[in-house]
Design an enzyme around this catalytic site. Structure first.
Site, PDB file in Angstrom:
ATOM      1  N   ASP A   1     -65.068 -46.673 -12.571  1.00 21.66           N
ATOM      2  CA  ASP A   1     -64.841 -48.184 -12.939  1.00 21.66           C
ATOM      3  C   ASP A   1     -64.099 -48.786 -13.937  1.00 21.66           C
ATOM      4  O   ASP A   1     -62.636 -48.178 -14.128  1.00 21.66           O
ATOM      5  CB  ASP A   1     -66.541 -49.174 -13.482  1.00 21.66           C
ATOM      6  CG  ASP A   1     -67.157 -49.907 -12.846  1.00 21.66           C
ATOM      7  OD1 ASP A   1     -65.970 -50.936 -13.041  1.00 21.66           O
ATOM      8  OD2 ASP A   1     -67.668 -50.206 -12.219  1.00 21.66           O
TER       9      ASP A   1
ATOM     10  N   HIS B   1     -62.557 -52.781 -10.152  1.00 20.45           N
ATOM     11  CA  HIS B   1     -62.981 -52.364 -10.630  1.00 20.45           C
ATOM     12  C   HIS B   1     -62.511 -50.895 -10.713  1.00 20.45           C
ATOM     13  O   HIS B   1     -62.634 -49.790 -11.109  1.00 20.45           O
ATOM     14  CB  HIS B   1     -64.508 -51.304  -9.934  1.00 20.45           C
ATOM     15  CG  HIS B   1     -65.644 -53.045 -10.383  1.00 20.45           C
ATOM     16  ND1 HIS B   1     -66.198 -52.983 -11.202  1.00 20.45           N
ATOM     17  CD2 HIS B   1     -66.451 -52.993  -8.879  1.00 20.45           C
ATOM     18  CE1 HIS B   1     -67.784 -53.946 -10.813  1.00 20.45           C
ATOM     19  NE2 HIS B   1     -67.234 -54.289  -9.718  1.00 20.45           N
TER      20      HIS B   1
ATOM     21  N   GLU C   1     -67.614 -56.463  -5.461  1.00 21.74           N
ATOM     22  CA  GLU C   1     -66.970 -57.089  -6.628  1.00 21.74           C
ATOM     23  C   GLU C   1     -65.255 -57.213  -6.578  1.00 21.74           C
ATOM     24  O   GLU C   1     -65.238 -56.569  -8.186  1.00 21.74           O
ATOM     25  CB  GLU C   1     -67.704 -57.071  -7.762  1.00 21.74           C
ATOM     26  CG  GLU C   1     -68.609 -56.952  -7.798  1.00 21.74           C
ATOM     27  CD  GLU C   1     -69.505 -56.875  -8.954  1.00 21.74           C
ATOM     28  OE1 GLU C   1     -70.939 -57.915  -9.131  1.00 21.74           O
ATOM     29  OE2 GLU C   1     -69.426 -56.226  -9.223  1.00 21.74           O
TER      30      GLU C   1
HETATM   31  C1  ACM Z   1     -72.734 -54.047  -7.383  1.00 24.69           C
HETATM   32  O1  ACM Z   1     -73.816 -54.105  -7.678  1.00 24.69           O
HETATM   33  N1  ACM Z   1     -71.743 -54.024  -7.896  1.00 24.69           N
HETATM   34  C2  ACM Z   1     -72.702 -52.748  -6.204  1.00 24.69           C
END
Ligand code: ACM
Length: 506
Positions: free
Chosen positions: A195, A256, A319
């Site tokens: 991440d 991410h 995201e």
């Molecule tokens: C997430 O909670 N962004 C998968």
């Protein structure tokens, strides 16, 4: 006269009450037929059964070393447990079992080693919750209630996730976490390994991913980080597999990705020097859709697939802000060349290239719900997290789905009575987790077949220590196990709470 009758009635009932004890198991088995009386374990019965050994059927499974339950339970039972192979009961499938406890034997029937394992998990709870009779002999012995259990899961996919990027957790703790999952018949550990704030898996071909990407400088100037070597990871995978838990690794893309891009800025859109972020929230950095980036992912996936035997590899997809792609000449050129209408389609193109590579290696990719936006390949499994809508869309399209809606399954959200740690969190009480059912209402039978099961996530922006992880996890994991294993037909919250109060949940 009435009093007399009452006393007589009571006298008749007392032995019955003593002789039958309720069987407290979580997740609640599909069928329990309680008998009267007990299988009693004490030194005498163990000796007696040792002498009868040649009449007892043995199964190689009972000899498996390094098996958590063996040490605690089956040693006691060594001479009295029969384990049989194939059973003619279509309900059992690959994880179901029959567990028969009579006055003088315990028998496990299952089709597979996994089914036998699940029976042992149940037996462990039955054993641990059994009354101890300390009057019968010098050695106190357990009174295992006579019963006949038939059990199998409502859902085949029963997952629990852990984010080790925002905060890092040791190998020893990961094993403890896996032990907890195993106790409640969760069969999948989704390991969120990369991440923005940390890359946590050693990749030999790209050493800077962990040399640089696994460490960040906190606001107070301290260094924070850590990673798992490939040797650590292999050890954890073996540990999990002894407990019949599959580990699905997650390698995030295209967003991410700040930690990876801090290590290798050439795979990003800006080429800027980045540092591994020490703040939470969605970052703008995103991989560039270039051949060299795809080569990077192929190399990474070669090592990931070499390590992890799981059918599924999670490739993220949530995201991912598109601002850098909008202003990147390279990204725009790829869109034009591939005839992609917008950046969502570019994300689909990006993820599908990596997915196709995994498919060639015999693996199946999982993506977070956002992957349905730019076009959905036929084989991508969708993990629906905002709510169930992405999963519904995917199931209707014919894709397999895993439901992890945040309103029911986000264990970083506070327990009832705890403080909210971020504005985007909602309280997630035990009742809500218990009420979770992965199956959406109104799906056609064909679409419903694609709902593999459910999963709860445990993100760790605000969960910094092992104690905090356990606090967030328990007892919600126990409720999740009943939502996914027992399923809606047999669930009963009141009964669950009663059982929860009698078992040791940690
Ligand atoms: C997430 O909670 N962004 C998968």
């Amino acid at each position: 006269m009435h009093t007399m009758r009452y006393i007589v009635l009571m006298l008749l009932l007392v032995p019955l009450m003593v002789l039958s004890q309720s069987v407290n198991v979580i997740p609640r088995p599909q069928e329990i037929i309680s008998g009267q009386g007990f299988f009693e374990i004490d030194r005498t019965s163990r000796k007696q059964y040792r002498e009868k050994k040649d009449t007892v059927k043995w199964h190689r499974y009972a000899e498996t070393p390094a098996y958590m339950l063996r040490a605690q339970v089956s040693d006691l039972y060594k001479s009295v447990i029969n384990v049989a192979g194939k059973v003619n009961d279509p309900r059992l499938g690959e994880s179901g079992y029959h567990l028969r406890i009579t006055g003088d034997s315990i028998t496990v029937l299952a089709n597979t080693a996994m089914g036998v394992h699940m029976a042992f998990v149940t037996l462990k709870q039955v054993y641990e919750n059994a009354d101890i009779d300390s009057t019968a002999s010098i050695i106190p012995h357990r009174l295992i209630p006579i019963c006949d259990i038939t059990d199998y899961p409502a859902y085949g996919y029963r997952g629990m996730h852990l984010d080790v990027c925002r905060h890092f957790f040791s190998k020893a703790f990961i094993k403890k976490y896996i032990d907890l999952l195993a106790l409640y018949k969760i069969n999948t550990f989704h390991w969120h390994l990369t991440d923005d704030q940390g890359w946590r898996i050693e990749i030999r071909k790209y050493p800077r991913l962990t040399e640089v990407g696994a460490w960040r400088t906190e606001k107070d100037g301290s260094r924070y980080g850590g990673y798992y070597t490939q040797k650590d990871i292999s050890e954890i995978i073996s540990y999990a597999s002894e407990r019949f838990i599959t580990i699905i690794p997650e390698i995030e893309m295209p967003g991410h990705s700040s930690a990876a891009l801090a290590a290798y800025p050439e795979f990003g859109c800006t080429g800027n020097h980045l540092t591994v972020p020490n703040t939470w929230g969605i970052k703008k950095d995103i991989y560039a859709p270039t051949d060299s980036t795809f080569k990077f992912f192929e190399d990474v996936m070669d090592e990931v697939c070499e390590l992890f035997p799981s059918k599924y590899i999670h490739i993220g997809g949530d995201e991912a802000p598109k601002v850098q792609w909008k202003s990147s000449a390279i990204a725009q050129a790829v869109m034009k060349q591939k005839n992609l209408k917008n950046e969502e389609e570019l994300q689909h193109y990006f993820m599908h290239r990596v997915e196709s590579y995994l498919n060639k290696k015999g693996r199946t990719a999982i993506g977070w719900g956002e992957v349905v936006k730019g076009g959905l390949s036929d084989s991508m499994v969708v993990m629906s997290w905002l709510d169930k809508s992405a999963g519904i869309k995917a199931a209707k399209h014919g894709n397999d789905v895993i439901m992890a809606p945040r309103g029911y399954c986000y264990f970083d959200y506070p327990q009832a009575g705890d403080k909210l740690k971020a504005i985007w969190m909602l309280p997630l009480p035990l009742t809500k987790v218990y009420a979770f059912d992965p199956m959406p209402a109104g799906l056609s039978a064909a679409a419903a077949k694609h709902v593999l099961g459910g999963e709860a996530t445990l993100w760790t922006e605000y969960v910094t220590t092992e104690e905090e992880v356990l606090h967030q996890l328990m007892p919600r994991l126990v409720a999740l196990s009943e939502a996914l294993w027992t399923g809606k037909v047999r669930k009963d919250y009141k009964d669950f709470v009663k059982r929860l109060n009698t078992i040791n949940v940690k």
